[in-house]
Scaffold this motif. Sequence first.
Motif, PDB file in Angstrom:
ATOM      1  N   TRP A 184       0.812  -1.215   0.000  1.00 16.34           N
ATOM      2  CA  TRP A 184       0.000   0.000   0.000  1.00 16.34           C
ATOM      3  C   TRP A 184       0.845   1.264   0.000  1.00 16.34           C
ATOM      4  CZ3 TRP A 184       0.536  -3.635   3.814  1.00 16.34           C
ATOM      5  CH2 TRP A 184       1.228  -3.247   4.956  1.00 16.34           C
ATOM      6  N   SER A 185       2.120   1.148   0.436  1.00 19.69           N
ATOM      7  CA  SER A 185       2.926   2.356   0.546  1.00 19.69           C
ATOM      8  C   SER A 185       3.986   2.437  -0.553  1.00 19.69           C
ATOM      9  CB  SER A 185       3.596   2.417   1.919  1.00 19.69           C
ATOM     10  OG  SER A 185       4.421   3.549   2.003  1.00 19.69           O
ATOM     11  N   ASP A 186       4.697   1.348  -0.813  1.00 16.69           N
ATOM     12  CA  ASP A 186       5.742   1.340  -1.833  1.00 16.69           C
ATOM     13  C   ASP A 186       5.358   0.313  -2.898  1.00 16.69           C
ATOM     14  OD1 ASP A 186       7.982   0.987  -3.429  1.00 16.69           O
ATOM     15  OD2 ASP A 186       9.392   1.279  -1.774  1.00 16.69           O
ATOM     16  N   LYS A 187       5.026   0.813  -4.095  1.00 13.60           N
ATOM     17  CA  LYS A 187       4.486  -0.070  -5.136  1.00 13.60           C
ATOM     18  C   LYS A 187       5.534  -1.020  -5.718  1.00 13.60           C
ATOM     19  CE  LYS A 187       0.463   1.914  -4.750  1.00 13.60           C
ATOM     20  NZ  LYS A 187      -0.452   1.311  -3.766  1.00 13.60           N
ATOM     21  N   ASP A 188       6.819  -0.862  -5.339  1.00 12.55           N
ATOM     22  CA  ASP A 188       7.829  -1.825  -5.786  1.00 12.55           C
ATOM     23  C   ASP A 188       7.707  -3.153  -5.035  1.00 12.55           C
ATOM     24  OD1 ASP A 188       8.847  -0.056  -7.545  1.00 12.55           O
ATOM     25  OD2 ASP A 188      10.582   0.525  -6.323  1.00 12.55           O
ATOM     26  N   TYR A 189       6.946  -3.131  -3.969  1.00  9.23           N
ATOM     27  CA  TYR A 189       6.846  -4.334  -3.136  1.00  9.23           C
ATOM     28  C   TYR A 189       5.476  -4.991  -3.273  1.00  9.23           C
ATOM     29  CZ  TYR A 189      11.053  -3.083  -0.419  1.00  9.23           C
ATOM     30  OH  TYR A 189      12.329  -2.810  -0.007  1.00  9.23           O
ATOM     31  N   TRP A 190       5.463  -6.286  -2.995  1.00  9.95           N
ATOM     32  CA  TRP A 190       4.217  -7.033  -2.837  1.00  9.95           C
ATOM     33  C   TRP A 190       4.080  -7.455  -1.377  1.00  9.95           C
ATOM     34  CZ3 TRP A 190       0.667  -7.602  -6.702  1.00  9.95           C
ATOM     35  CH2 TRP A 190       1.101  -7.283  -7.993  1.00  9.95           C
ATOM     36  N   VAL A 191       2.851  -7.566  -0.921  1.00  9.31           N
ATOM     37  CA  VAL A 191       2.605  -7.990   0.461  1.00  9.31           C
ATOM     38  C   VAL A 191       2.545  -9.514   0.494  1.00  9.31           C
ATOM     39  CG1 VAL A 191       1.013  -7.820   2.405  1.00  9.31           C
ATOM     40  CG2 VAL A 191       1.315  -5.860   0.882  1.00  9.31           C
ATOM     41  N   THR A 192       3.174 -10.096   1.500  1.00  7.31           N
ATOM     42  CA  THR A 192       3.248 -11.566   1.558  1.00  7.31           C
ATOM     43  C   THR A 192       2.123 -12.161   2.400  1.00  7.31           C
ATOM     44  OG1 THR A 192       4.698 -11.364   3.468  1.00  7.31           O
ATOM     45  CG2 THR A 192       5.751 -11.629   1.311  1.00  7.31           C
ATOM     46  N   CYS A 193       1.899 -13.447   2.186  1.00  7.75           N
ATOM     47  CA  CYS A 193       1.002 -14.231   3.043  1.00  7.75           C
ATOM     48  C   CYS A 193       1.811 -14.696   4.247  1.00  7.75           C
ATOM     49  CB  CYS A 193       0.483 -15.437   2.276  1.00  7.75           C
ATOM     50  SG  CYS A 193      -0.240 -16.684   3.362  1.00  7.75           S
ATOM     51  N   ALA A 194       1.260 -14.468   5.448  1.00  8.65           N
ATOM     52  CA  ALA A 194       2.008 -14.811   6.665  1.00  8.65           C
ATOM     53  C   ALA A 194       1.864 -16.276   7.045  1.00  8.65           C
ATOM     54  CB  ALA A 194       1.528 -13.938   7.824  1.00  8.65           C
ATOM     55  N   LEU A 195       0.847 -16.921   6.525  1.00  8.70           N
ATOM     56  CA  LEU A 195       0.485 -18.232   7.072  1.00  8.70           C
ATOM     57  C   LEU A 195       0.834 -19.384   6.144  1.00  8.70           C
ATOM     58  CD1 LEU A 195      -3.033 -17.192   8.466  1.00  8.70           C
ATOM     59  CD2 LEU A 195      -0.847 -17.185   9.649  1.00  8.70           C
ATOM     60  N   GLY A 196       1.540 -19.089   5.053  1.00 14.66           N
ATOM     61  CA  GLY A 196       1.866 -20.128   4.082  1.00 14.66           C
ATOM     62  C   GLY A 196       3.368 -20.362   3.984  1.00 14.66           C
ATOM     63  N   PRO A 197       3.802 -20.967   2.865  1.00 18.82           N
ATOM     64  CA  PRO A 197       5.208 -21.374   2.738  1.00 18.82           C
ATOM     65  C   PRO A 197       6.204 -20.222   2.734  1.00 18.82           C
ATOM     66  CG  PRO A 197       3.969 -21.831   0.714  1.00 18.82           C
ATOM     67  CD  PRO A 197       2.979 -21.417   1.749  1.00 18.82           C
ATOM     68  N   TYR A 198       5.769 -19.023   2.403  1.00 11.18           N
ATOM     69  CA  TYR A 198       6.738 -17.920   2.428  1.00 11.18           C
ATOM     70  C   TYR A 198       7.338 -17.788   3.832  1.00 11.18           C
ATOM     71  CZ  TYR A 198       8.705 -13.302   2.835  1.00 11.18           C
ATOM     72  OH  TYR A 198       9.555 -12.275   3.124  1.00 11.18           O
ATOM     73  N   ASN A 199       6.484 -17.711   4.841  1.00 11.81           N
ATOM     74  CA  ASN A 199       6.992 -17.627   6.209  1.00 11.81           C
ATOM     75  C   ASN A 199       7.514 -18.974   6.710  1.00 11.81           C
ATOM     76  OD1 ASN A 199       7.051 -15.008   7.106  1.00 11.81           O
ATOM     77  ND2 ASN A 199       5.049 -15.065   8.117  1.00 11.81           N
TER      78      ASN A 199
END
Length: 730
Positions: A149-164
């Motif tokens: 929402w603040s820096d469009k170069d980034y994507w927000v991750t899922c906290a509850l899946g394999p990324y974390n």
Amino acid sequence: MSHLNRREFVQATVATAALPLFAKPQAQSKADADWYNRPMRWAQVAFVEDDPGNYDLQFWLDYFKRLHVDAACLSAGGCVAFYPTKIPMHYRSKFMGDGDSFGDFVKGCRSLGMNVIGRTDPHAVHQDVYDAHPDWIMVDASGNKRRHWSDKDYWVTCALGPYNFEYMTKVTEEIVTLYQVDGIFSNRWAGSGMCYCEHCRENFRNFSKMDLPTTRDPQDPARREYIIWHEQRLFELWDLWNSRIKAINPNASYIANAGGGALSELDMAKIGELAPTLFADRQARRGLMPPWTNGKNGKEYRATLGRKAIAGIVSVGLEEEWRWKDSVQNGDEIKLWMVDGIAQGLRPWFTKFNAKPIDKRWLPVVEDVYKWHYANEKYLRNLDPLASIGLVYSQQTATFYGGTAARAKVEEPALGIYQALVEARIPFEMVHDRLLDAGHLKPFQTLILPNIAALSDKQCQQLRAYVEGGGSLIATFETSLYDEWGKRRDNFGLADLFGATFDAKIEGPMNNSYLNIRNDPETGRYHPLVSGFEDAVRIINGVNRVVVTPANDGRTLPTPLMVVPSYPDLPMEAVYERTKETKDPGVFIRNIGKGRVVYFPWDLDRTFWEVLDVDHSKLIRNSVLWTCGKQPLTVEGQGVLDVSIWSQQSSMTVHLVNLTNPMMMKGPIREIIPVGPQKVRIRVPEGKRISKAHLLVAKKDLPHRIQNGFLHADVPAIGLHEVIALDLQT
Ligand SMILES: [Zn+2]
């Protein structure tokens, strides 16, 4: 990406890591398994991407040394890596080159004998991660992957899946392996709202056989299951990261950025068991927020962590909604926020985002507080609070009864009581509703239940036992009218204590309703509950009330308050009472077992927070004073003071924090307004003798006299803060 087990991972890391890191290992931490209680003063420097190569490390190390900072939290990895990571797609700061900003800072801090924990931030990733693992990205309710929402170069991750669970686990392991840090602290590790990604959908379906809810109504079965699953999943993650860290460095831990009061997500009772230490993240005021908020946060954490060390994170900048992250607050505000935390048992932690400070006005301010803290450390290494009043908070009430209205229905009543107790200068602690066993309640003469609506049968039983054993209770409005899942009962779980039966009706909002003041018809005397406004004839009522029928068991004392029902407030010609008085008591006062119970079947506490009527403040104060014996501390004088009373190894302290300010409830300070002398009375612990009484801010002895087990003294005018220290001998 396949998931390596730890041994394979360590081997892979050793094989690929740049050799110099291993040839010249970082100065090892001297931390042992109990290091958590050592640091008294913390510093956090949160790197921004262009810090490497552009900031002055020696400046920070000199500052830490001068301030006697014991421990630091430094940014290591996650959305940006500040060390030469070997993990594919772990984005390195593009300003770092071949350097190792994190490693250099760790080394510098260790040379000062400090403990160091690494900070990770898993909440955002770059486009390459999105391209390789689109399933790691958070999905919103409409099915769209969420850009930051603040820096469009980034994507927000899922906290509850394999990324974390997989990727960030490797990042965590790499940092601990390379630097043997004493812990990992993660920012925004618990997600950025509800995620509808394929993993969350599938995992939730496996857990509940349901689809992810689209409503936030806690009485919806899927929502209720989601609340349970979500919490369980986060605790699994905590457990996973903690065990992987410990496998590498047994003296280190995962320390989540988690916790808080009734409105916080994860069960504080469980956090209290899991966490070896915790950091209360209430950085600065926002909106209408009195300066005692930081201390409140401290009490909420201590309610479940007990004697474990808790640091209170203080931002040097303004927070507020618009997030001026490079700003600097008025120095007195920084100090007051910090000092109120210290008074309520938090160890100071300053946080600075951006290692290249632009506005440096905060530096001498924090230095002042830290130097004072260091000089008086012996008196700030608290053992136990000595307050005898407990204010209960309930996450289950907020979650399952409050739902989306939890702030108004659950938090505001607590804030009202909090403010009234500050006004009354009564020292008190917060109590977690899942820790109502005899052991946890032992220090308390009175428990206050500010609309603690959702209580299980077991919790009601614990409260009953507490009262029968001599404890007193003050409860308001819908307390115990719902079970632990927020389902309404036919009657209060605590009806026998209240002496009132629920009449299946809740009235409100009510305009223009009152409470008549009544004396005891037999003796003509006024009950101490209405002390100070006997001549008022009547006071204002609250805004909402529960309709109840009094029990006829002969245990209820004559009520000093009778309800005058609402009558028109317009047109002015119509503003006269239609009914002089009902038969409805405005309060139930009872002697039960060895304890006393005061039940207000209306929202006294919430209304007080909204309206701040002085009669309501007095009513709360009088109720507390009637239910408990002599207070361990009384303070008389002008001004608004947040007070606390503590024991240490061979001393005790009383903190007096001066909140007196024309804009107190919002918190901005233009100048400190000293308050005049305060008359204090402090209970001397049994079997102890006071060998010295002195003031830690004024730096002078405190003339006093001892009478009937109490110390009496006059504390001279107070600026921001004073601490009375009593050295004790047996
Ligand atoms: Zn997800």
